[in-house]
Design an enzyme around this catalytic site. Structure first.
Site, short mmCIF file in Angstrom:
data_model
loop_
_atom_site.label_atom_id
_atom_site.label_comp_id
_atom_site.label_asym_id
_atom_site.label_seq_id
_atom_site.Cartn_x
_atom_site.Cartn_y
_atom_site.Cartn_z
N GLY A 272 10.08 1.93 -0.82
CA GLY A 272 9.56 0.66 -1.30
C GLY A 272 8.26 0.85 -2.07
O GLY A 272 8.08 0.31 -3.16
N GLU A 275 1.26 4.67 -0.60
CA GLU A 275 -0.16 4.34 -0.49
C GLU A 275 -1.12 5.37 -1.06
O GLU A 275 -2.29 5.41 -0.64
CB GLU A 275 -0.48 4.16 1.00
CG GLU A 275 -0.45 5.46 1.86
CD GLU A 275 0.86 5.71 2.58
OE1 GLU A 275 1.91 5.22 2.10
OE2 GLU A 275 0.85 6.42 3.61
N ASN A 276 -0.72 6.19 -2.03
CA ASN A 276 -1.62 7.20 -2.61
C ASN A 276 -3.03 6.65 -2.81
O ASN A 276 -3.20 5.55 -3.32
CB ASN A 276 -1.09 7.65 -3.97
CG ASN A 276 0.39 7.88 -3.96
OD1 ASN A 276 0.89 8.69 -3.21
ND2 ASN A 276 1.12 7.12 -4.78
N HIS A 308 0.87 -3.94 3.21
CA HIS A 308 1.12 -2.68 3.92
C HIS A 308 0.43 -1.50 3.25
O HIS A 308 -0.32 -0.76 3.89
CB HIS A 308 2.64 -2.45 3.99
CG HIS A 308 3.03 -1.21 4.71
ND1 HIS A 308 3.41 -1.20 6.04
CD2 HIS A 308 3.12 0.09 4.30
CE1 HIS A 308 3.70 0.03 6.40
NE2 HIS A 308 3.53 0.83 5.37
N GLU A 309 0.67 -1.31 1.97
CA GLU A 309 0.09 -0.14 1.29
C GLU A 309 -1.44 -0.26 1.21
O GLU A 309 -2.15 0.74 1.33
CB GLU A 309 0.69 0.05 -0.11
CG GLU A 309 2.22 0.13 -0.16
CD GLU A 309 2.86 1.06 0.85
OE1 GLU A 309 2.21 2.03 1.30
OE2 GLU A 309 4.04 0.83 1.21
N1 BES Z 1 4.19 5.87 3.26
C1 BES Z 1 5.32 5.03 3.05
C2 BES Z 1 6.17 5.45 1.90
C3 BES Z 1 7.00 6.67 2.13
C4 BES Z 1 7.93 6.70 3.09
C5 BES Z 1 6.88 7.77 1.35
C6 BES Z 1 8.72 7.83 3.27
C7 BES Z 1 7.64 8.88 1.53
C8 BES Z 1 8.57 8.92 2.48
C9 BES Z 1 4.88 3.58 2.77
O1 BES Z 1 3.66 3.24 3.29
C10 BES Z 1 5.89 2.72 3.43
O2 BES Z 1 5.98 2.74 4.62
N2 BES Z 1 6.66 1.96 2.66
C11 BES Z 1 7.73 1.14 3.14
C12 BES Z 1 7.44 -0.32 2.98
C13 BES Z 1 6.63 -0.89 4.09
C14 BES Z 1 6.30 -2.34 3.84
C15 BES Z 1 7.27 -0.75 5.44
C16 BES Z 1 8.93 1.49 2.32
O3 BES Z 1 8.77 2.17 1.32
O4 BES Z 1 10.03 1.09 2.68
ZN ZN Z 2 3.63 2.84 5.30
#
Ligand code: BES
Ligand code: ZN
Length: 878
Positions: A272, A275-276, A308-309
């Site tokens: 989705g 958070e870089n 979230h990010e």
């Molecule tokens: N850090 C994650 C993105 C991520 C997940 C990168 C797995 C690489 C591998 C990000 O903070 C995240 O959790 N994104 C979620 C959305 C959130 C609202 C739960 C996502 O991408 O589904």
């Molecule tokens: Zn996350």
């Protein structure tokens, strides 16, 4: 250079118990990227020193590196010969290094060929990166682990015309032009960070800019970078970001720490959003929104993902994870933060959706072959562990902690956690320790939520004694075995509850269930009360209590806890559906079924209440029947067809019996003249009337009404457009095609709308849907390389169309296997996610089990099987 052959050995698990602190630390890293068509040159310069905390004496310095072409290595300025290092397909080891040194490496990568979307890749005309969890090693050689915190300086150069924007983490410190129409930019991130938070972007965009003034009066520039022509669709994301920044200051006293916060929207993205540090990268679907192309649901998701990010900046970035076993430390905590943010900004009713996700995604995971604890002890492929357990159950664990400590102590605990661990890579233990230290509460038993997998069952029994005026409540807990874990110890379960009598309800109390069985006594209870347990869903457990139908009806109408009102309705409907399923098993015809008058009056009650009630969003949620997935979870052997037929029959029966009411309520809230607003009042009205429409569209005679709403809303309001089209897509009537064609013609240029068009068709209950899906895979707009397209078409089919995925002849399974096999070569992360619906095959009847198993076994023989699929397949076939 020594190149070893890739051996066809099975990937080995990584174990938490084998964690060791890094032998070398990287103080600073200077990166240089030269982006050219077809390839990118990367050079890095790092200052390395031995970690005083490490007891290892090895003089080998090992770096990760995958799919990289090494060009040169130099130590303290001296080029190394091939005897001075070794190279495998996954590592680079520098031999006989001193205790402190500078290492310079040059390598080449091919972003254009990167279909895994991990590392540096190209999406349309943009270069971008995704490094979490282990993508940085696909960019350059580096010890790719989250406990190495480094100061990054990044220079990128590219053609100026085609890539006017060159972005990376932190602050821009230099820029200029170069020869051949190229230019460069240098970014410096003042905060040490793990390499998974690195990001780089090069491209051309519409840029939406604004400011936020922090509580300490610093001015932060906010910049959104979206595809050219889409600038008008970034405003809701911008609004959401400002809300999030303000909320984190008010709720946790957390302020943003750089002068600029950038967000880039990318069309090809596995997840989705990411958070870089200072440079979030988002899937376009969680940025772009305007009323004619995005639904209320999209707007709500954008708010929570942006939140979230943003919240990760403190929970994840400033304080990060020591290793990937601690993933829930940042993800569970940040989901908890984004959930409570949405509850505060939008409505406490958001809790219902969050519980639905937990019960429909996490509970099955916890009951299946892939069950794992919130802090797992081993993994083969970390990408498989971005699960509902780590995320959603992890968030529930924190919510319980807040319930146990109280809001104020919880906040103090967060403050202490940040104070102690700012700039560190820590563990879940460290987090819980801060909570213990501020509260004085012993959380030893509570920590079992992190180590024991499985969903606990809480059985409740109440007894009222007329003579003593005492009410006793006995709670008993148990937890089923999960793979590798038998004989669970009791959890510390906070049970929020109240006792209802005619005068109302006693104040919310929290019972602490810590033993296997415990009895709680309430004195001075005048009359036999009705217990309302697990209010707000205070713990992620399955509650069993013998309510009569009348009890549920009473709770549905009178419980002051809105969550439990909804829950009482769900439990009653679930009970009915399971009864109908039993009846159908015997009789085989829906003719024998009839809706009890209690159900009708429940619905009538809500449909009358909506005239005066302020919260239509809440009321409309009371009109939704439990999903097929939820009902499936309640069954020993999942009977897909019976579940589907009973649910469909109930929907049509309700539609018929209350037809006039649905229509009246629909008309009273239908409004196609006012302009779109994002507020819970108007969202609630739309939700209510579209719920009515959904029931009406169970009856083909209302197709015209659906088409009328569709036409009126097309190009104006996507919520209404899609609600009508979704209903029509399930009807075998001419309006169906009219709507689908008009939708495609209107939105064929808009990728996110085309995704909606795919998903609606893939989710259709009409019998030939698999054929349609197969045809749509050949549609020019479909692209197996674009995750959004795969989720929209294949994902919607396999996750939302249970009846067709589980078709008796196995055609759904064969289809899924075929797709997964193709995805294995293109994008193993997405392949793994698409396979997930087949991993729970043991819950189905023998014939289906066999059919599913056949596909899984077949997949296991795939050439060049990714570790992602290997792990899922071997664990589920065990
Ligand atoms: N850090 C994650 C993105 C991520 C997940 C990168 C797995 C690489 C591998 C990000 O903070 C995240 O959790 N994104 C979620 C959305 C959130 C609202 C739960 C996502 O991408 O589904
Ligand atoms: Zn996350």
């Amino acid at each position: 250079m020594i190149e070893t052959e890739t051996e066809i050995t099975h990937p080995k698990p990584v174990l938490l118990s084998e964690y060791q602190v890094p032998v070398f630390l990287i103080e600073s890293l200077q990166l240089n990227f030269e982006l050219y068509d077809g390839h990118t040159l990367v050079s890095s310069r790092m200052s390395v020193r031995r970690n005083p905390a490490s007891t290892q004496t090895s003089k080998d310095f090992m770096l990760n590196g995958e799919e990289l072409t090494l060009l040169s290595v130099a130590l303290n300025g001296k080029k190394l010969t091939e005897e001075e290092y070794s190279l495998t397909d996954k590592t680079l080891t520098i031999h006989r290094v001193p205790d402190a040194f500078e290492l310079t490496i040059a390598n080449k990568i091919f972003p254009e060929k990167n279909t895994e979307l991990s590392g540096l890749y190209r999406s349309r005309d943009t270069y971008c990166t995704q490094c979490e969890a282990e993508g940085f090693r696909r960019i350059t050689f580096f010890p790719d682990r989250p406990d190495i915190l480094t100061r990054f300086t990044t220079t990128l150069s590219a053609d100026q015309k085609r890539y006017p924007y060159l972005l990376s983490n932190g602050n821009l410190i230099n820029r200029g032009t170069l020869e051949d129409g190229r230019h460069f930019a240098t970014w410096e991130d003042p905060f040490k960070k793990p390499c998974y938070l690195f990001a780089l972007v090069a491209g051309d965009f519409d840029v939406i800019e604004d400011f936020f003034e922090t509580q300490s009066k610093r001015k932060v520039a906010l910049r959104f970078y979206v595809e050219k022509g889409y600038g008008s669709e970034a405003h809701h994301a911008l609004y959401s970001l400002k809300k999030a920044m303000q909320w984190d200051e008010e709720t946790y006293g957390r302020e943003y720490d750089l002068d600029v916060y950038m967000v880039v929207a990318i069309a090809d993205f596995n997840m989705g959003a990411m958070e870089n540090k200072g440079l979030n990268i988002f899937n376009t679907k969680y940025i772009l929104a305007k009323p004619d192309v995005a639904t209320d649901e999209d707007y709500i998701h954008i708010l929570s993902v942006i939140g979230h990010e943003y919240f990760h900046n403190w929970t994840g970035n400033r304080v990060t994870c020591r290793d990937w076993f601690q993933l829930s430390l940042k993800e569970g905590l940040t989901v908890f933060r984004d959930q409570t943010f949405s509850e505060d900004i939008l409505s406490s009713v958001m809790r219902i959706q969050d519980v639905n996700v937990l019960r429909e995604a996490q509970f099955p995971e916890d009951a299946g072959p892939l069950a794992h604890s919130v802090r797992p002890e081993s993994y083969i492929e970390i990408n498989n562990f971005y699960t509902a357990t780590i995320y959603n159950k992890g968030a529930e664990v924190l919510r319980m902690l807040r319930t146990i400590l109280g809001v104020e102590k919880f906040r103090e605990g967060m403050d202490l956690y940040f104070k102690r661990h700012d700039g560190q890579a820590v563990t879940i233990e460290d987090y819980v320790k801060a909570m213990e230290d501020v509260s004085g509460i012993n959380l030893k038993q509570f920590k079992r939520w992190y180590s024991q997998a499985g969903t606990p069952i809480v059985r409740a029994e109440g007894r009222y004694d007329q003579n003593t005026k005492e009410y006793t409540l006995t709670l008993a807990q148990s937890c089923p075995d999960t793979p590798g874990q038998t004989g669970k110890y009791p959890f510390h379960i906070p049970v929020k509850m109240g006792l209802l009598d005619e005068e109302g309800s006693h104040q919310d109390t929290v019972l602490h269930l810590t033993e296997a069985t415990q009895t709680f006594t309430f004195a001075n209870i005048a009359k036999k009360p009705l217990p309302s347990l697990l209010r707000q869903f205070s713990a992620p457990v399955k509650l069993q209590i013998d309510y009569s139908d009348q009890d549920l009806m009473y709770l549905f109408k009178h419980d002051p806890d809105t969550f439990n009102r909804w829950e009482a309705g769900q439990q009653y409907a679930t009970r009915l559906m399971l009864r109908f399923i039993e009846q159908l098993k015997k009789n085989n015809t829906v003719e024998s079924l009839s809706l009890p008058s209690e159900l009708i009056s429940m619905f009538e009650y809500v449909l009358d209440l909506q005239k005066t009630h302020h919260d239509l969003y809440f009321l409309s949620s009371l009109l939704v029947l439990p999903s097929e997935k939820y009902i499936a979870e309640q069954m020993e052997v999942i009977e897909v067809e019976l579940i589907h037929h009973v649910r469909q029959w109930m929907l049509s029966a309700l539609a018929k019996q209350l037809e006039k009411k649905w229509l009246a309520v629909y008309l009273s809230h239908h409004d196609d003249s006012s302009t779109y607003q994002f507020d819970m009042k108007t969202i609630g009205r739309r939700q209510m009337k579209n719920r009515c429409l959904a029931y009406l569209l169970m009856l083909p005679q209302h197709a015209e009404l659906g088409l009328k709403q569709f036409k009126g809303a097309l190009s104006k309001n996507m919520t209404d457009t899609l609600a009508a089209m979704a209903g029509l897509a399930n009807l075998d009537v001419p309006s169906r095609l009219l709507a689908l064609d008009a939708f495609y013609q209107t939105f064929k240029q808009n990728a996110l709308c085309v995704d909606k068009w795919f998903a609606i068709q893939a989710g259709s209950t009409l019998p030939n849907t698999l054929e349609t899906v197969k045809q749509l895979m050949q549609h020019p707009a479909f692209d197996l390389k674009n995750p959004n397209k795969v989720y929209a078409l294949v994902g919607a089919f396999s996750r939302r169309n249970l009846i067709q995925l589980h078709a008796k002849d196995g055609s759904g399974y064969a289809f899924l296997r075929e797709v997964v096999q193709q995805l294995n070569k293109i994008n193993p992360q997405i392949a793994s996610r698409m396979l997930e619906p087949l991993t729970g095959f043991k819950r189905y009847d023998k014939e289906r089990q066999q059919l599913m198993r056949k596909e899984l076994v077949g997949l296991l023989e795939t050439k060049n099987l990714s570790p992602d699929l290997y792990e899922l397949l071997t664990k589920s076939l065990k």
